[in-house]
Write an enzyme that holds these catalytic residues in place. Sequence first.
Site, PDB file in Angstrom:
ATOM      1  CE  LYS A  23      56.802  22.699   7.319  1.00 52.17           C
ATOM      2  NZ  LYS A  23      55.731  22.817   8.306  1.00 52.17           N
ATOM      3  CG  ASN A  24      55.468  19.180   8.943  1.00 45.95           C
ATOM      4  OD1 ASN A  24      55.837  20.319   9.254  1.00 45.95           O
ATOM      5  ND2 ASN A  24      54.514  18.965   8.057  1.00 45.95           N
ATOM      6  NE  ARG A  94      48.301  26.229  13.365  1.00 47.55           N
ATOM      7  CZ  ARG A  94      47.439  26.639  14.282  1.00 47.55           C
ATOM      8  NH1 ARG A  94      47.089  27.893  14.309  1.00 47.55           N
ATOM      9  NH2 ARG A  94      46.941  25.818  15.168  1.00 47.55           N
ATOM     10  CB  CYS A 118      47.360  29.783   9.439  1.00 47.96           C
ATOM     11  SG  CYS A 118      47.117  28.153   8.744  1.00 47.96           S
ATOM     12  NE  ARG A 123      46.861  24.407  11.018  1.00 51.97           N
ATOM     13  CZ  ARG A 123      48.117  24.326  10.553  1.00 51.97           C
ATOM     14  NH1 ARG A 123      48.578  25.265   9.763  1.00 51.97           N
ATOM     15  NH2 ARG A 123      48.890  23.333  10.893  1.00 51.97           N
ATOM     16  CG  ASP A 306      51.053  18.921   4.633  1.00 56.66           C
ATOM     17  OD1 ASP A 306      51.784  18.584   5.571  1.00 56.66           O
ATOM     18  OD2 ASP A 306      50.021  19.617   4.793  1.00 56.66           O
ATOM     19  NE  ARG A 398      56.194  29.144   7.922  1.00 52.73           N
ATOM     20  CZ  ARG A 398      55.007  28.846   8.445  1.00 52.73           C
ATOM     21  NH1 ARG A 398      53.909  29.363   7.937  1.00 52.73           N
ATOM     22  NH2 ARG A 398      54.930  28.019   9.461  1.00 52.73           N
TER      23      ARG A 398
END
Length: 418
Positions: A23-24, A94, A118, A123, A306, A398
């Site tokens: 995802k990132n 974000r 969040c 952040r 994470d 997500r």
Amino acid sequence: MATRLMVEGGAPLRGEVAVSAAKNAALPALCAALLTSRPVEFENVPALADVTTTRSLLEGLGGVVSTGPDGATRVQVAEVTSNEAPYELVSTMRASVLVLGPLLARTGLAKVALPGGCAIGVRPIDQHLKGFQKLGAEVFIRNGFVEARASRLKGARITTDLVTVTGTENLMMAAALAEGTTVIENAAREPEVSDLARLLSAMGARIDGAGTERIEIQGVPELGGARHRVIPDRIEAGTLLVAGAITGGDVTVTGADARHMSATLSKLEECGAAVTVSGDRIRCQGPPRPRPTDLITSPFPGFPTDMQAQFMAMLGLADGISKITETIFENRFMHAAELARMGARIETDGSTAVVRGLRYYHGAPVMATDLRASASLVLAGLAARGRTEISRVYHLDRGYERLEAKLGSLGATIERLR
Ligand code: EPZ
């Protein structure tokens, strides 16, 4: 329609499962397509809610996103028809801030809703904005929006005050079309940053040092199209391996990259798991009971924040006391209170959590508060006695592609309730 996940615990997970693309890495890569009028093709974009949001974002800016016969995602922004990223989208994700750099570099104007805080922290994006100012942009914040303007960005030396992943990515994308040379010092070294640099280089950018603390970018007048394969998701892979370890099972993830996961894998071993790497396959054989260990989150190559929640779930069952120190986000222990509903004994104090392991979790209704917290509740549910029902699982969607199906293929009893 609200959905919950029902997890029946107790079965050791066994088998092989393939890892999806990261995802990132996918999110900044998709945003990079804004830097060129040519098509950019992605072989393996994961089916995630955040990817859908990014797609809407790009379409709102004038992009055309389509899926080819080979399943590849094709993005083309032949013309930027809007310079504004709306609050509706930015407030749900974000990472939308990643259109700022490409929009500013390509068109000289970017207007992006300020991403609020969040669940895991305030952040701010001050380092992103400071970097754009260094590149010669005028930056204003008004009416909840960041507005950045520049006729053409000019290369500069940027030293960020702290390591920021999307900050490094945003500045790297902006600098790719700037006039002259940019040096980013104290840059993030995450594999996702290197993967973005790999894509930008394939588009014609001139980048050196990605993956190190010092990245040098020689700006070019324009960028072309490219075809790109996104790196595997090291956090999803880590989550699946912890699922094997916490249930005392034997799980192999395929299509992973162990070079991106050394901190996670060595912590798994410290907890008593047997970890074997062969090519893109990583096998984790869980211990009968996890061993306690201490962990401190830090930027790559340190232990990833994470993965912190997932390890907290496992250490909650360890044969002793563990200490977890969260150094990246100021409010990333929301899952502790939910794990406590399952019996966990966790005392949090600021950035430290002391986890006193116990023999069994008991199934309970719990609530997900953010993406990785939801993963930790699924893992605890897999190891618990009885049923666990997790609400607000939209957080999970997500960042995890078909997690129930993947865990189900390893022998988990997990079901989505509508
Ligand atoms: C990226 O977020 C990831 N998201 C996060 O993953 C991950 O937790 C984080 O990096 C750290 O590894 C994406 O890549 C889309 P940072 P990012 O900027 O870039 C502070 C997940 O679960 N900071 O590296 O937003 C910030 O508040 C998500 O997949 C400033 O103060 O994180 C934080 O405390 C969650 N000013 C720290 O730096 C800035 O301008 C690191 O944040 C920027 C950041």
